[in-house]
Design an enzyme around this catalytic site. Structure first.
Site, PDB file in Angstrom:
ATOM      1  N   ASP A 141       0.841  -1.207   0.000  1.00 52.22           N
ATOM      2  CA  ASP A 141       0.000   0.000   0.000  1.00 52.22           C
ATOM      3  C   ASP A 141       0.869   1.248   0.000  1.00 52.22           C
ATOM      4  O   ASP A 141       0.470   2.308   0.489  1.00 52.22           O
ATOM      5  CB  ASP A 141      -0.921  -0.019   1.223  1.00 52.22           C
ATOM      6  N   LYS A 144       2.970   3.670  -5.613  1.00 51.13           N
ATOM      7  CA  LYS A 144       2.466   2.691  -6.585  1.00 51.13           C
ATOM      8  C   LYS A 144       3.553   2.250  -7.565  1.00 51.13           C
ATOM      9  O   LYS A 144       3.504   1.152  -8.080  1.00 51.13           O
ATOM     10  CB  LYS A 144       1.247   3.275  -7.306  1.00 51.13           C
ATOM     11  N   ASP A 169      -3.229  -2.970  -2.541  1.00 47.29           N
ATOM     12  CA  ASP A 169      -4.290  -1.960  -2.568  1.00 47.29           C
ATOM     13  C   ASP A 169      -4.124  -1.091  -3.827  1.00 47.29           C
ATOM     14  O   ASP A 169      -3.049  -1.026  -4.423  1.00 47.29           O
ATOM     15  CB  ASP A 169      -4.201  -1.077  -1.314  1.00 47.29           C
ATOM     16  N   ASN A 170      -5.201  -0.442  -4.246  1.00 46.68           N
ATOM     17  CA  ASN A 170      -5.172   0.595  -5.288  1.00 46.68           C
ATOM     18  C   ASN A 170      -4.792   0.099  -6.674  1.00 46.68           C
ATOM     19  O   ASN A 170      -4.167   0.839  -7.448  1.00 46.68           O
ATOM     20  CB  ASN A 170      -4.213   1.724  -4.899  1.00 46.68           C
ATOM     21  N   GLU A 199     -11.416   4.280  -1.276  1.00 56.34           N
ATOM     22  CA  GLU A 199     -11.865   4.580   0.087  1.00 56.34           C
ATOM     23  C   GLU A 199     -12.737   5.836   0.181  1.00 56.34           C
ATOM     24  O   GLU A 199     -12.423   6.868  -0.377  1.00 56.34           O
ATOM     25  CB  GLU A 199     -10.665   4.706   1.051  1.00 56.34           C
TER      26      GLU A 199
END
Ligand SMILES: O=C(NCCc1nnc(-c2ccc3[nH]cnc3c2)[nH]1)c1cc(-c2ccc(F)cc2)cc(O)c1O
Ligand SMILES: [Mg+2]
Length: 214
Positions: A141, A144, A169-170, A199
Site C-alpha cells: 500500500d 504505486k 491496494d489501489n 476509500e
C-alpha cells in the site's frame, strides 16, 4: 504553523476512540475520513476484504509496505494472535510519528514493529535485522511505482515461500498496471481481483490477491 491532516486524524482518534480498543480506532478514523477530511486509508469497504483475507490466512509473519497513519496496520494487527509479528515500513517521518501513536492508542504495539525508511533499503535487511525467514502475508500500500520492483526484490531476497499471499491496494485507483500485468501473467503467482471502491468514494478501485507458487 497549521497542523497536518495526519495530526488532525490522530486528534480525532484520541477524542472518539477508547484506548486499547482497535475497533473504536478504526471507526473513529472512518468517521473522520467520511465526515471531516478524506485521507488515503484503505477504508471500511476494502478494509473488510483485507480482514477476510487475513482471518482466513492466520499469518504469523506479516509485512506491510506503506503505513501512512496506521489504519490498515491496526486492521491487520487486531486479527493476529499475540505471538504473531507485523513489520510495517513507512518512508515519511511525519506519517510514521502519527502511526506510532495510533497503533499505541489501539494497544497493539506489542505485535507491531514500525520501521522508518525506504522499502528498497529495508527489504534486503529483513533476514539479518529482524530474524525473518519468510513472510506469510505481505500488504502492498505504498508508492504505486514501488509495488513491482519491491515484489521482485522480495523474491530475490528469498522472503516469499510457497503459499505466501500478497495483497495489493489501489490496483485501479491510482493504479499499478505494471504490477498487475506481472502477477497476472507470471507462472509464479495465482492471482485474483477483488472489485471494490476507492476509500470513502464511489470511484472504482480494488485489491489484487496473489499467491506465490514458489
Ligand atoms: O499514495 C498512496 N499511498 C502511498 C502512501 C505511502 N505511505 N508510505 C509510503 C511509502 C512507504 C515506504 C516506501 N519506501 C519507498 N517508498 C515508500 C513509500 N507511501 C495512496 C494514494 C491514494 C489516492 C487515490 C486517489 C487520489 F486522488 C489520491 C490518492 C489512495 C491510496 O489508497 C493510497 O494508498
Ligand atoms: Mg492505499
Amino acid at each position: 504553523t497549521r497542523s497536518t491532516r495526519p495530526q488532525r486524524l490522530l486528534k480525532a482518534v484520541r477524542k472518539h476512540a477508547a484506548r486499547g480498543d482497535p475497533q473504536s480506532v478504526i471507526s473513529a478514523i472512518d468517521h473522520f475520513c467520511r465526515h471531516s477530511e478524506w485521507a488515503m486509508n484503505i477504508g471500511d469497504e476494502k478494509g473488510s476484504i483485507l480482514d477476510s483475507v487475513v482471518s482466513e490466512l492466520n499469518p504469523e509473519k506479516v509485512l506491510e509496505l506503506g503505513t501512512y497513519c496506521g489504519y490498515s496496520t491496526v486492521r491487520i494487527a487486531r486479527l493476529l494472535p499475540p505471538g504473531a509479528r507485523l513489520i510495517t515500513l513507512e518512508f515519511n517521518a511525519g506519517y510514521a510519528a502519527i502511526a506510532r501513536q495510533v497503533i499505541a492508542w489501539a494497544g497493539l504495539e506489542d505485535r507491531v514493529q514500525l520501521v522508518e525508511g525506504a522499502s528498497e533499503d529495508w527489504i534486503p535487511r529483513m533476514k539479518e535485522h529482524f530474524g525473518i525467514e519468510t513472510f506469510d502475508f505481505v500488504f502492498l500500500d505504498h508508492w504505486k511505482d514501488r509495488y513491482l520492483p519491491d515484489t521482485k526484490l522480495m523474491e530475490d531476497c528469498g522472503l516469499l515461500r510457497k503459499g505466501t499471499v500478497l495483497l495489493a491496494d489501489n490496483v485501479i485507483c491510482p493504479g499499478v498496471p505494471d504490477y498487475l500485468q506481472y502477477v497476472r501473467n507470471s507462472l509464479s503467482y495465482k492471482s485474483c481481483y477483488f472489485k471494490s471502491h476507492l476509500e470513502y468514494t464511489k470511484a472504482e478501485d480494488g485489491l489484487e490477491k496473489s499467491v506465490f507458487l514458489g
